[in-house]
Design a protein around this motif. Structure first.
Motif, mmCIF file in Angstrom:
data_model
loop_
_atom_site.group_PDB
_atom_site.id
_atom_site.type_symbol
_atom_site.label_atom_id
_atom_site.label_comp_id
_atom_site.label_asym_id
_atom_site.label_seq_id
_atom_site.Cartn_x
_atom_site.Cartn_y
_atom_site.Cartn_z
ATOM 1 N N ILE A 2 15.085 28.104 34.573
ATOM 2 C CA ILE A 2 15.401 27.170 35.355
ATOM 3 C C ILE A 2 14.336 25.740 35.423
ATOM 4 C CG2 ILE A 2 15.752 26.758 37.753
ATOM 5 C CD1 ILE A 2 16.772 29.259 37.958
ATOM 6 N N THR A 3 13.216 26.261 35.060
ATOM 7 C CA THR A 3 12.168 25.315 35.119
ATOM 8 C C THR A 3 12.407 24.417 33.981
ATOM 9 O OG1 THR A 3 10.726 26.771 35.998
ATOM 10 C CG2 THR A 3 9.557 24.780 35.373
ATOM 11 N N ARG A 5 14.924 23.667 32.043
ATOM 12 C CA ARG A 5 16.338 22.821 32.336
ATOM 13 C C ARG A 5 16.101 21.798 33.364
ATOM 14 N NH1 ARG A 5 20.451 24.673 29.013
ATOM 15 N NH2 ARG A 5 20.572 26.601 29.249
ATOM 16 N N PHE A 6 15.334 22.141 34.315
ATOM 17 C CA PHE A 6 14.774 21.008 35.431
ATOM 18 C C PHE A 6 14.043 19.912 35.027
ATOM 19 C CE2 PHE A 6 12.326 19.384 38.786
ATOM 20 C CZ PHE A 6 13.097 18.575 39.555
ATOM 21 N N ASN A 9 16.206 17.741 32.584
ATOM 22 C CA ASN A 9 16.920 16.979 33.223
ATOM 23 C C ASN A 9 16.026 15.883 33.852
ATOM 24 O OD1 ASN A 9 19.084 16.051 34.741
ATOM 25 N ND2 ASN A 9 19.296 17.714 36.094
ATOM 26 N N LEU A 10 14.878 16.075 34.298
ATOM 27 C CA LEU A 10 13.918 15.043 34.623
ATOM 28 C C LEU A 10 13.574 14.012 33.563
ATOM 29 C CD1 LEU A 10 11.455 16.362 37.315
ATOM 30 C CD2 LEU A 10 13.132 14.836 37.595
ATOM 31 N N PHE A 32 19.995 11.005 36.725
ATOM 32 C CA PHE A 32 19.661 12.510 36.965
ATOM 33 C C PHE A 32 20.976 13.228 36.622
ATOM 34 C CE2 PHE A 32 19.073 16.477 39.430
ATOM 35 C CZ PHE A 32 17.981 16.674 39.109
ATOM 36 N N PHE A 36 22.162 15.635 34.078
ATOM 37 C CA PHE A 36 22.725 17.037 34.592
ATOM 38 C C PHE A 36 23.769 17.556 33.766
ATOM 39 C CE2 PHE A 36 24.717 20.075 37.548
ATOM 40 C CZ PHE A 36 23.907 20.941 37.630
ATOM 41 N N TYR A 51 20.470 27.286 36.584
ATOM 42 C CA TYR A 51 20.290 25.873 36.883
ATOM 43 C C TYR A 51 21.417 25.102 37.200
ATOM 44 C CZ TYR A 51 18.575 21.128 36.820
ATOM 45 O OH TYR A 51 18.200 19.823 36.914
ATOM 46 N N GLY A 55 21.835 24.234 41.377
ATOM 47 C CA GLY A 55 21.603 22.818 41.677
ATOM 48 C C GLY A 55 22.543 22.020 42.701
#
Length: 159
Positions: A2-3, A5-6, A9-10, A32, A36, A51, A55
Motif C-alpha cells: 500500500i505504501t 502504491r501511495f 501515486n504521489l 492525484f 490513481f 490501496y 483510498g
C-alpha cells in the motif's frame, strides 16, 4: 504494498504538476486522481490491491467525519447562544466490534474530537467503550449512530 502504491501515486502527481507547469492545489488533486486511475488501470492483480479499495473509503470517511464535526459544532454552538439548555448529558456504554489497540484508540479519539462527546474509558476485557455525551435523547439511537457511523466506517478502512 500500500505504501509503495501511495508513494507512486504521489510521485506521478508531482510529475503531473511539473508537466503542466501549474502548481496549484486543484491541479495537484486532479493529478492525484488521474494517477490513481492510471495506476489502477495498469495493475495486474486486482484482488490484491487494497490501496485501490481503501483510498476511496478513506476519502469518504474524511467527508463523513467533517460532516459529523460540523453538525456537532452547530449543535453545541446553538445550545450555548440560546437562553434555554437542550442538553441531556449521560454516560453511554457502547459495545465494541473493534478489537485491536489501534482500532479502539482511533475510535475513542474520533469520538473525543467531536464536540459534545468524550471517550472516558475502555473496559478491562476491551469489549465496551464508555462515552460521555451532552445530548442523549435516545440511548439506543446514540449507540447505533456510533456503531453504524464511526466504528463501521473506521473498521472498513483498517481491516
Amino acid at each position: 504494498m500500500i505504501t509503495t502504491r501511495f508513494l507512486s501515486n504521489l510521485l506521478l502527481s508531482f510529475i503531473w504538476l511539473a508537466v503542466t507547469g501549474t502548481f496549484s492545489f486543484v491541479n495537484f488533486v486532479f493529478g492525484f486522481f488521474l494517477s490513481f486511475f492510471l495506476l489502477w488501470l495498469i495493475s495486474t492483480n486486482r484482488s490484491d490491491n487494497k490501496y485501490f479499495y481503501r483510498g476511496p473509503k478513506v476519502i469518504a470517511f474524511v467527508f463523513f467525519f467533517l460532516y459529523e464535526l460540523i453538525k456537532a459544532n452547530l449543535q453545541v454552538a446553538f445550545d450555548v447562544v440560546t437562553p434555554s439548555y437542550y442538553m441531556k448529558p449521560g454516560i453511554i456504554k457502547i459495545p465494541l466490534t473493534a478489537e485491536s489497540d489501534l482500532e479502539i484508540t482511533l475510535l475513542a479519539n474520533l469520538i473525543s474530537l467531536t464536540p459534545g462527546t468524550l471517550s472516558l474509558d475502555v473496559s478491562d476485557d476491551r469489549k465496551v467503550l464508555y462515552v460521555h455525551a451532552m445530548y442523549v435523547n435516545d440511548k439506543e439511537e446514540f449507540i447505533a449512530d456510533i456503531k453504524n457511523g464511526f466504528e463501521r466506517k473506521l473498521l472498513e478502512i483498517l481491516r
